[in-house]
Scaffold this motif. Structure first.
Motif, PDB file in Angstrom:
ATOM      1  N   ALA A  22     -44.478  39.285  18.553  1.00  0.00           N
ATOM      2  CA  ALA A  22     -43.376  40.243  18.732  1.00  0.00           C
ATOM      3  C   ALA A  22     -42.334  39.679  19.694  1.00  0.00           C
ATOM      4  O   ALA A  22     -41.128  39.820  19.469  1.00  0.00           O
ATOM      5  CB  ALA A  22     -43.912  41.577  19.243  1.00  0.00           C
ATOM      6  N   LEU A  23     -42.813  39.037  20.754  1.00  0.00           N
ATOM      7  CA  LEU A  23     -41.878  38.446  21.718  1.00  0.00           C
ATOM      8  C   LEU A  23     -41.062  37.326  21.071  1.00  0.00           C
ATOM      9  O   LEU A  23     -39.853  37.219  21.295  1.00  0.00           O
ATOM     10  CB  LEU A  23     -42.650  37.890  22.917  1.00  0.00           C
ATOM     11  CG  LEU A  23     -43.074  38.922  23.965  1.00  0.00           C
ATOM     12  CD1 LEU A  23     -44.071  38.327  24.945  1.00  0.00           C
ATOM     13  CD2 LEU A  23     -41.856  39.467  24.708  1.00  0.00           C
ATOM     14  N   ALA A  24     -41.741  36.521  20.268  1.00  0.00           N
ATOM     15  CA  ALA A  24     -41.043  35.399  19.632  1.00  0.00           C
ATOM     16  C   ALA A  24     -39.970  35.907  18.676  1.00  0.00           C
ATOM     17  O   ALA A  24     -38.891  35.333  18.560  1.00  0.00           O
ATOM     18  CB  ALA A  24     -42.033  34.524  18.879  1.00  0.00           C
ATOM     19  N   GLY A  79     -37.861  38.971  21.199  1.00  0.00           N
ATOM     20  CA  GLY A  79     -37.542  38.705  22.594  1.00  0.00           C
ATOM     21  C   GLY A  79     -38.089  39.765  23.526  1.00  0.00           C
ATOM     22  O   GLY A  79     -37.911  39.710  24.741  1.00  0.00           O
ATOM     23  N   LYS A  80     -38.712  40.781  22.976  1.00  0.00           N
ATOM     24  CA  LYS A  80     -39.351  41.837  23.753  1.00  0.00           C
ATOM     25  C   LYS A  80     -40.507  42.370  22.922  1.00  0.00           C
ATOM     26  O   LYS A  80     -40.535  42.163  21.702  1.00  0.00           O
ATOM     27  CB  LYS A  80     -38.343  42.946  24.088  1.00  0.00           C
ATOM     28  CG  LYS A  80     -37.666  43.534  22.855  1.00  0.00           C
ATOM     29  CD  LYS A  80     -36.691  44.628  23.252  1.00  0.00           C
ATOM     30  CE  LYS A  80     -36.350  45.474  22.047  1.00  0.00           C
ATOM     31  NZ  LYS A  80     -35.175  45.437  21.384  1.00  0.00           N
ATOM     32  N   PRO A  81     -41.463  43.046  23.554  1.00  0.00           N
ATOM     33  CA  PRO A  81     -42.642  43.448  22.777  1.00  0.00           C
ATOM     34  C   PRO A  81     -42.421  44.708  21.932  1.00  0.00           C
ATOM     35  O   PRO A  81     -43.365  45.223  21.372  1.00  0.00           O
ATOM     36  CB  PRO A  81     -43.717  43.672  23.850  1.00  0.00           C
ATOM     37  CG  PRO A  81     -42.964  43.981  25.084  1.00  0.00           C
ATOM     38  CD  PRO A  81     -41.639  43.311  24.990  1.00  0.00           C
ATOM     39  N   SER A 128     -44.465  49.614  20.223  1.00  0.00           N
ATOM     40  CA  SER A 128     -44.619  48.691  21.338  1.00  0.00           C
ATOM     41  C   SER A 128     -45.858  47.846  21.131  1.00  0.00           C
ATOM     42  O   SER A 128     -46.964  48.362  20.992  1.00  0.00           O
ATOM     43  CB  SER A 128     -44.728  49.459  22.650  1.00  0.00           C
ATOM     44  OG  SER A 128     -45.158  48.566  23.653  1.00  0.00           O
ATOM     45  N   PHE A 129     -45.657  46.541  21.136  1.00  0.00           N
ATOM     46  CA  PHE A 129     -46.795  45.632  20.992  1.00  0.00           C
ATOM     47  C   PHE A 129     -47.221  45.082  22.352  1.00  0.00           C
ATOM     48  O   PHE A 129     -47.878  44.059  22.440  1.00  0.00           O
ATOM     49  CB  PHE A 129     -46.438  44.489  20.042  1.00  0.00           C
ATOM     50  CG  PHE A 129     -46.278  44.928  18.617  1.00  0.00           C
ATOM     51  CD1 PHE A 129     -47.385  45.189  17.827  1.00  0.00           C
ATOM     52  CD2 PHE A 129     -45.011  45.103  18.075  1.00  0.00           C
ATOM     53  CE1 PHE A 129     -47.235  45.605  16.512  1.00  0.00           C
ATOM     54  CE2 PHE A 129     -44.854  45.515  16.755  1.00  0.00           C
ATOM     55  CZ  PHE A 129     -45.968  45.769  15.977  1.00  0.00           C
ATOM     56  N   ALA A 130     -46.802  45.767  23.424  1.00  0.00           N
ATOM     57  CA  ALA A 130     -47.196  45.317  24.759  1.00  0.00           C
ATOM     58  C   ALA A 130     -48.680  45.607  24.949  1.00  0.00           C
ATOM     59  O   ALA A 130     -49.177  46.673  24.600  1.00  0.00           O
ATOM     60  CB  ALA A 130     -46.364  46.037  25.822  1.00  0.00           C
ATOM     61  N   ARG A 131     -49.404  44.634  25.504  1.00  0.00           N
ATOM     62  CA  ARG A 131     -50.827  44.823  25.773  1.00  0.00           C
ATOM     63  C   ARG A 131     -51.026  45.804  26.914  1.00  0.00           C
ATOM     64  O   ARG A 131     -50.154  45.904  27.788  1.00  0.00           O
ATOM     65  CB  ARG A 131     -51.460  43.481  26.152  1.00  0.00           C
ATOM     66  CG  ARG A 131     -51.618  42.541  24.984  1.00  0.00           C
ATOM     67  CD  ARG A 131     -52.279  41.272  25.441  1.00  0.00           C
ATOM     68  NE  ARG A 131     -51.387  40.441  26.228  1.00  0.00           N
ATOM     69  CZ  ARG A 131     -51.819  39.412  26.970  1.00  0.00           C
ATOM     70  NH1 ARG A 131     -53.098  39.121  27.038  1.00  0.00           N
ATOM     71  NH2 ARG A 131     -50.955  38.682  27.645  1.00  0.00           N
ATOM     72  N   PRO A 132     -52.190  46.473  27.009  1.00  0.00           N
ATOM     73  CA  PRO A 132     -53.250  46.481  26.011  1.00  0.00           C
ATOM     74  C   PRO A 132     -53.021  47.545  24.951  1.00  0.00           C
ATOM     75  O   PRO A 132     -52.295  48.510  25.181  1.00  0.00           O
ATOM     76  CB  PRO A 132     -54.479  46.834  26.840  1.00  0.00           C
ATOM     77  CG  PRO A 132     -53.932  47.717  27.925  1.00  0.00           C
ATOM     78  CD  PRO A 132     -52.536  47.254  28.213  1.00  0.00           C
ATOM     79  N   PHE A 133     -53.625  47.365  23.769  1.00  0.00           N
ATOM     80  CA  PHE A 133     -53.548  48.375  22.718  1.00  0.00           C
ATOM     81  C   PHE A 133     -54.643  49.404  22.964  1.00  0.00           C
ATOM     82  O   PHE A 133     -55.670  49.108  23.557  1.00  0.00           O
ATOM     83  CB  PHE A 133     -53.772  47.749  21.336  1.00  0.00           C
ATOM     84  CG  PHE A 133     -52.781  46.677  20.954  1.00  0.00           C
ATOM     85  CD1 PHE A 133     -51.621  46.455  21.698  1.00  0.00           C
ATOM     86  CD2 PHE A 133     -53.005  45.882  19.831  1.00  0.00           C
ATOM     87  CE1 PHE A 133     -50.722  45.463  21.337  1.00  0.00           C
ATOM     88  CE2 PHE A 133     -52.110  44.884  19.466  1.00  0.00           C
ATOM     89  CZ  PHE A 133     -50.971  44.669  20.218  1.00  0.00           C
ATOM     90  N   MET A 155     -42.537  43.352  11.491  1.00  0.00           N
ATOM     91  CA  MET A 155     -41.658  42.607  12.396  1.00  0.00           C
ATOM     92  C   MET A 155     -40.217  42.589  11.897  1.00  0.00           C
ATOM     93  O   MET A 155     -39.298  42.303  12.656  1.00  0.00           O
ATOM     94  CB  MET A 155     -42.169  41.168  12.558  1.00  0.00           C
ATOM     95  CG  MET A 155     -43.485  41.070  13.305  1.00  0.00           C
ATOM     96  SD  MET A 155     -43.334  41.642  15.004  1.00  0.00           S
ATOM     97  CE  MET A 155     -45.046  41.914  15.440  1.00  0.00           C
ATOM     98  N   THR A 156     -40.015  42.837  10.604  1.00  0.00           N
ATOM     99  CA  THR A 156     -38.658  42.797  10.064  1.00  0.00           C
ATOM    100  C   THR A 156     -38.179  44.177   9.619  1.00  0.00           C
ATOM    101  O   THR A 156     -37.114  44.294   9.017  1.00  0.00           O
ATOM    102  CB  THR A 156     -38.571  41.848   8.850  1.00  0.00           C
ATOM    103  OG1 THR A 156     -39.533  42.266   7.863  1.00  0.00           O
ATOM    104  CG2 THR A 156     -38.862  40.419   9.255  1.00  0.00           C
ATOM    105  N   ASN A 157     -38.995  45.196   9.886  1.00  0.00           N
ATOM    106  CA  ASN A 157     -38.625  46.574   9.539  1.00  0.00           C
ATOM    107  C   ASN A 157     -38.321  46.723   8.052  1.00  0.00           C
ATOM    108  O   ASN A 157     -37.306  47.300   7.668  1.00  0.00           O
ATOM    109  CB  ASN A 157     -37.436  47.031  10.397  1.00  0.00           C
ATOM    110  CG  ASN A 157     -37.200  48.532  10.279  1.00  0.00           C
ATOM    111  OD1 ASN A 157     -38.074  49.274   9.813  1.00  0.00           O
ATOM    112  ND2 ASN A 157     -36.037  48.975  10.689  1.00  0.00           N
ATOM    113  N   GLN A 158     -39.194  46.176   7.226  1.00  0.00           N
ATOM    114  CA  GLN A 158     -39.043  46.327   5.784  1.00  0.00           C
ATOM    115  C   GLN A 158     -40.145  47.254   5.285  1.00  0.00           C
ATOM    116  O   GLN A 158     -41.274  47.165   5.745  1.00  0.00           O
ATOM    117  CB  GLN A 158     -39.188  44.973   5.082  1.00  0.00           C
ATOM    118  CG  GLN A 158     -38.086  43.989   5.424  1.00  0.00           C
ATOM    119  CD  GLN A 158     -36.728  44.438   4.938  1.00  0.00           C
ATOM    120  OE1 GLN A 158     -36.628  45.171   3.966  1.00  0.00           O
ATOM    121  NE2 GLN A 158     -35.689  44.012   5.634  1.00  0.00           N
ATOM    122  N   SER A 159     -39.815  48.107   4.317  1.00  0.00           N
ATOM    123  CA  SER A 159     -40.835  49.040   3.841  1.00  0.00           C
ATOM    124  C   SER A 159     -41.463  48.576   2.535  1.00  0.00           C
ATOM    125  O   SER A 159     -42.374  49.205   2.026  1.00  0.00           O
ATOM    126  CB  SER A 159     -40.235  50.429   3.676  1.00  0.00           C
ATOM    127  OG  SER A 159     -39.185  50.362   2.749  1.00  0.00           O
TER     128      SER A 159
END
Length: 564
Positions: free
Chosen positions: A298-300, A303-305, A315-320, A480-484
């Motif tokens: 997600a960061l790659a 640039g943010k989680p 939010s993909f910030a740890r922990p889940f 990651m690309t917001n495609q459905s």
RNA sequence: GAGUUGGUAGCUCAGCUGGUAGAGCAUUUCACUUUUAAUGAAAGGGUCCUGGGUUCGAAUCCCAGCCAGGUCACCA
């Protein structure tokens, strides 16, 4: 394919011939010395700097002795300015008047050398000093225009055409490329993460004599020399575990798997998964590992989680969040599945509007409850852990509860995207589980289970404790690309065959062939040349005129057959 | 698999209760030396998805089929 060309296609073929007549090769072999990309030129704009660019001409605005055109290369678009007398300083103005203004079309590849400048309206542009034809385009591209408010006109949006002719989609719709660049970034980020840990990227067979590792209908093919059926793999699991048996600490594979099942916006017959197996680890370790990996991805990408998916910000910030399957069901239904019999589960399903039938075992019933009542609620990344043993035949029994397994699935945006185990490495238990699966499927299942004897043999030699994880790359990229739709993250999604061009009979083909070689022909001469019987000739001619391929023109006594 | 919407010019689309098929862009010709959805003038371009049926007459109504989208079901 199409015998009949449209007016525009004919015009372009004529332009092609005229270019050749002028001594210009429309498909030159020479290297073209490109030394910049359009976006670099715009970002590091230096007035007066000389650059050489190449790309497709996407629009032309001709104003007499000067013109503007838009050049599109792999990185973006740049406006170029072409002045007749600067392009052709001598007497001969052919390159401008004929070649550029008349013989070049939208979609053609051109190379330009010139200097950078800014127009009066303030647009960064290139003043062209040299123009080279690099490749002539014979089919008109859809013209998509964007006005000053950024509103797009005549967008090329028909999904059927976009997927069938992805090349056109990529040329015409800026932004489609971005999805695939992100896809590549997702995979390379994962690869770098695994490699940094010393895990080995491997490749295992796609053609398998026994398709294992999942319950799914396989594609069957046949090997001629061996005279045996082969299956396209439905999972990588069993082969990767063999490699752990063989002594690798960690192996992973980005793989195409194939499942012969229905198609919808989350299922394509071939899809990409990444599976990784690491020895001396368990599923708790794997949860940490998976979190870390996804956060990195997600960061790659962003640039943010965080990233936006439909209406939600995820939010993909740890922990889940981590919750057991039992607790998840309790949370959303108040029903406690622990210790319940098959009958009790069945009755509860029936009472709560879940389609349950007699063929379903305990595991399947629990899976139904979760799928029906819980799954859609997990928008933020959540690990669901400890699945019933029955539905996890390759997974190690839970260390504290023999009804459960050490398994987790990662749910994001209400859908499963990853699945992982403490891998079962007890060969005797594994054999029993396979046999249990066989009994379950015999109970009334169309998915035949295969027992992979060689895999059991490998386990008998001993596999270290291992944790494995599989993740659906297409679905991850969708997030990651917001495609459905999965079709938006596959270059070439599976489609039915396009409608065939008009089928011609043999007689029709024969007539057409002669006619093509001679262009227009006198009718009797044509008939004699083709040499068909009167009946075949008649039927053939009638068919061809019905298809609109030929026309007979009568002029006094002479009848001429004209190719249309 | 079920029901649903759509398929008309190269592209995007309009076309009413059935009466000779339309627009914008693109194309062709002409004018125009810093424009930008360039502009002005003129012209050409159609298997109305396919096959049946109803009708004097079908792009339009009916039936069947093909392809696609979205929805639901099934399936990991």
């Amino acid at each position: 394919m199409s015998i009949q060309l449209s007016e525009q296609e004919i015009v372009r073929r004529e332009s092609l011939a005229k270019l050749r007549a002028l001594g210009i090769n429309p498909y030159p072999a020479d290297l073209f010395p490109v030394n910049a990309l359009t976006n670099q030129v715009k970002e590091k704009f230096v007035e007066g700097k000389e650059v050489v660019l190449a790309g497709r001409m996407m629009s032309q605005r001709i104003m007499g002795k000067a013109s503007f055109a838009e050049l599109k290369d792999s990185a973006g678009r740049l406006q170029v300015y072409i002045n007749r007398d600067e392009l052709c300083p001598g007497e001969d103005k052919t390159l401008y008047n004929e070649v550029f203004k008349k013989l070049l079309d939208i979609g053609d590849f051109i190379g330009v050398k010139g200097t950078l400048f800014t127009t009066q309206v303030g647009e960064k542009s290139l003043k062209v000093k040299e123009l080279t034809v690099l490749s002539k385009s014979l089919r008109p591209l859809p013209i998509v225009k964007t006005d000053e408010d950024g509103k797009v006109h005549d967008a090329f949006t028909d999904p059927e055409m976009r997927y069938r002719q992805r090349y056109v989609d990529l040329v015409v719709n800026d932004g489609v490329k971005e999805v695939f660049i992100t896809r590549s970034k997702v995979m390379s980020t994962m690869r770098e993460f695994f490699n940094a840990k010393g895990y080995l990227e491997v490749e295992t067979p796609i053609l398998q004599p026994v398709p294992g590792g999942a319950a799914a209908r396989p594609f069957i093919t046949h090997h001629n020399a061996l005279d045996m059926p082969l299956y396209l793999r439905i999972a990588n699991e069993l082969y990767l575990k063999r490699l752990i048996v063989g002594g690798f600490d960690g192996v992973y594979e980005f793989a195409k798997d194939f499942r012969n099942e229905g198609m919808d916006k989350t299922h394509n017959p071939e899809f990409t998964v990444m599976e990784i197996y690491v020895s001396y680890k368990d599923y708790n370790w794997m949860m940490d590992f998976t979190e870390e990996m996804i956060e990195k991805v997600a960061l790659a990408v962003h640039g943010k989680p965080e990233c936006k998916v439909g209406e939600n910000v995820i939010s993909f910030a740890r922990p889940f969040k981590r919750i057991s399957l039992t607790d998840a069901i309790k949370e959303f239904t108040g029903f406690d599945i622990s210790g319940k019999t098959e009958k009790e589960l069945f009755d509860w399903c029936r009472a709560n509007g879940i389609d349950a039938d007699e063929s379903m075992g305990k595991g399947k019933l629990i899976d139904e409850i979760f799928g029906e009542k819980c799954e859609k609620n997990y928008i933020q990344p959540t690990f669901i852990t400890d699945y019933p043993k029955e539905m996890s035949p390759l997974c190690k029994e839970h260390r504290t509860n023999p009804d459960l397994t050490e398994r987790f699935e990662l749910m994001v945006n209400g859908k499963e995207i990853a699945n992982a185990y403490s891998e079962l490495n007890d060969p005797i238990d594994q054999r029993e589980r396979f046999e249990e699966q066989l009994r379950l499927s015999e109970k009334g299942d169309d998915e035949a289970m295969f027992i992979d004897q060689d895999f059991l043999r490998a386990l008998e030699y001993g596999m270290p404790p291992t944790s494995g994880m599989g993740i659906g790359i297409d679905r991850l990229v969708m997030l990651m690309t917001n495609q459905s739709s999965i079709q938006e993250v596959l270059f070439f999604p599976q489609m039915k065959l396009e409608k065939k061009a008009v089928e011609l009979t043999d007689a029709e083909k024969a007539i057409l062939e002669v006619l093509k070689a001679n262009n227009n022909m006198d009718l009797t001469a044509l008939k004699n040349t083709v040499g068909l019987s009167g009946k075949q000739w008649d039927a053939g001619m009638k068919g061809l005129s019905k298809h609109g391929l030929v026309k007979v023109e009568v002029n006094g006594d002479s009848k001429t057959c004209v190719l249309k």
